[in-house]
Design a protein around this motif. Structure first.
Motif, short mmCIF file in Angstrom:
data_model
loop_
_atom_site.label_atom_id
_atom_site.label_comp_id
_atom_site.label_asym_id
_atom_site.label_seq_id
_atom_site.Cartn_x
_atom_site.Cartn_y
_atom_site.Cartn_z
N ILE A 108 0.83 -1.20 0.00
CA ILE A 108 0.00 0.00 0.00
C ILE A 108 0.87 1.25 0.00
O ILE A 108 0.60 2.22 -0.73
CB ILE A 108 -0.95 -0.01 1.21
N LEU A 109 1.92 1.24 0.81
CA LEU A 109 2.81 2.39 0.84
C LEU A 109 3.47 2.62 -0.51
O LEU A 109 3.68 3.77 -0.92
CB LEU A 109 3.90 2.20 1.91
N SER B 197 -2.96 11.56 6.66
CA SER B 197 -1.78 10.73 6.93
C SER B 197 -1.69 10.37 8.41
O SER B 197 -2.09 11.15 9.29
CB SER B 197 -0.50 11.46 6.50
N PHE C 191 -6.22 7.99 1.56
CA PHE C 191 -5.11 8.78 1.05
C PHE C 191 -5.41 10.28 1.13
O PHE C 191 -4.74 11.10 0.51
CB PHE C 191 -4.80 8.35 -0.39
N VAL D 264 -0.59 8.11 4.04
CA VAL D 264 -1.60 7.06 4.17
C VAL D 264 -2.22 7.13 5.56
O VAL D 264 -1.50 7.11 6.58
CB VAL D 264 -0.99 5.66 3.95
N CYS E 288 -5.52 -2.74 -0.41
CA CYS E 288 -6.16 -1.61 0.28
C CYS E 288 -7.33 -2.08 1.15
O CYS E 288 -7.60 -1.48 2.20
CB CYS E 288 -6.63 -0.56 -0.73
N ASN F 51 2.33 1.35 -3.68
CA ASN F 51 1.42 1.49 -4.83
C ASN F 51 0.18 2.33 -4.53
O ASN F 51 -0.64 2.54 -5.42
CB ASN F 51 1.01 0.11 -5.33
N ARG F 52 0.01 2.71 -3.29
CA ARG F 52 -1.09 3.55 -2.86
C ARG F 52 -2.44 3.00 -3.32
O ARG F 52 -2.71 1.83 -3.11
CB ARG F 52 -0.84 4.99 -3.32
N SER F 53 -3.29 3.80 -3.94
CA SER F 53 -4.65 3.35 -4.26
C SER F 53 -4.66 2.20 -5.27
O SER F 53 -5.68 1.50 -5.40
CB SER F 53 -5.48 4.51 -4.78
N ASP G 166 3.40 9.58 5.86
CA ASP G 166 3.71 8.91 4.59
C ASP G 166 2.55 8.99 3.61
O ASP G 166 2.52 8.28 2.61
CB ASP G 166 4.10 7.46 4.84
N SER H 232 -2.86 -0.43 -5.02
CA SER H 232 -2.50 -1.67 -4.33
C SER H 232 -3.71 -2.59 -4.20
O SER H 232 -4.80 -2.15 -3.82
CB SER H 232 -1.94 -1.37 -2.94
#
Length: 289
Positions: free
Chosen positions: A119-120, A140, A137, A147, A129, A122-124, A145, A126
């Protein structure tokens, strides 16, 4: 069919916090395997002398610091040794008539767990999630970071898992299957049981019965131990108790956390049993909190 008492009905437990008792470093910085679990084998005669016939050991699996910020559920903490070391410890305990119950830290993982790391990165985008509660997102965590997420009691190194996500339950249940198959454990202590959803715990109990049956064991009686479930159906189930030996200065020292300021104070567990018939020669599998 003749009903018999399960082993936990008369068990006398001894709690081992392995990272502390073996003198492991407070932080798991390099992942180098050090076989500290060997030190625990010498404790078996001591426990037998005390009249102990069950060990609750944990947290045990790979983590970043104190053991509850899990990095890998399927690998023994490298500060303690490897999976074969723990397998040998369980075998030795069983040879001496001692059952072994491990920590099941299923409410949360550490931030270094593979799903959260994805997740960290690839963010959304990933696929993980939904593995955690309230991933966002738009704000934080204190780690800054980018997230946001739900953390256990505001401790942001502990990211709350989402058991409503089928993939999470599948991963955890596969992990339990592996623990029973590889280590031959006798039970699981459910960490943060007050935070776990009832349906999740019930599915775990059914799973362990099915595993025991698949191992050609006739039936399995699963118990779940809680102190904080209030008026839930699990809380209203049948009550019994799990005993710990009286506290002495030596036992305070034995169960010490890092440093001198913190000691374990629990002297018993309350056990709430989900009834399953247990036949003679059947296997009993214990859940505790």
């Amino acid at each position: 069919e003749r009903m018999i008492m399960a082993w936990y009905d008369e068990a006398v437990f001894y709690h081992i916090y392995p990272l502390g008792l073996t003198g492991a470093p407070k932080e798991n910085k390099d992942g180098v395997v050090v076989h500290r679990l060997e030190k625990l084998k010498a404790w078996i005669p001591h426990l037998k002398k005390l009249g102990i016939n069950a060990i609750y050991i944990g947290p045990l699996f790979e983590s970043s610091t104190h053991g509850y910020d899990t990095k890998d559920y399927r690998r023994v903490d490298s500060r303690l040794g490897d999976n074969n070391d723990f397998k040998e410890f369980v075998e030795l305990a069983h040879d001496n008539g001692i059952k072994v119950v491990v920590d099941g830290v299923f409410n949360h993982t550490g931030r270094d767990f593979f799903a959260f790391q994805d997740i960290l990165k690839n963010r959304s985008a990933s696929p993980y999630c939904r593995w955690y509660k309230n991933i966002s997102f738009d704000w934080s965590s204190p780690y800054n970071d980018g997230v946001g997420y739900e953390a256990w009691r505001g401790c942001y190194e502990l990211v709350n898992l989402n058991p409503w996500e089928p993939a999470v339950r599948e991963y955890i249940f596969d992990t339990i299957d592996m623990w029973i198959d590889e280590f031959d454990i006798d039970g699981i202590r459910l960490d943060c049981a007050d935070c776990l959803e009832d349906f999740f715990i019930e599915e775990m109990s059914v799973l362990c019965c099915c595993i025991c049956n698949s191992l050609t064991i006739s039936t399995c009686s699963v118990v779940i131990l809680f102190n904080w479930l209030g008026d839930s159906p699990l809380h209203r189930a049948k009550y019994s108790s799990v005993r710990f030996p009286p506290r002495t200065e030596q036992s305070w020292q034995d169960s010490a956390w890092y440093g001198d300021s913190w000691r374990y104070a629990s002297v018993y567990f309350s056990v709430y049993r989900i009834p399953h018939k247990q036949k003679e020669n059947g296997r009993s599998f214990l859940f505790t909190n």
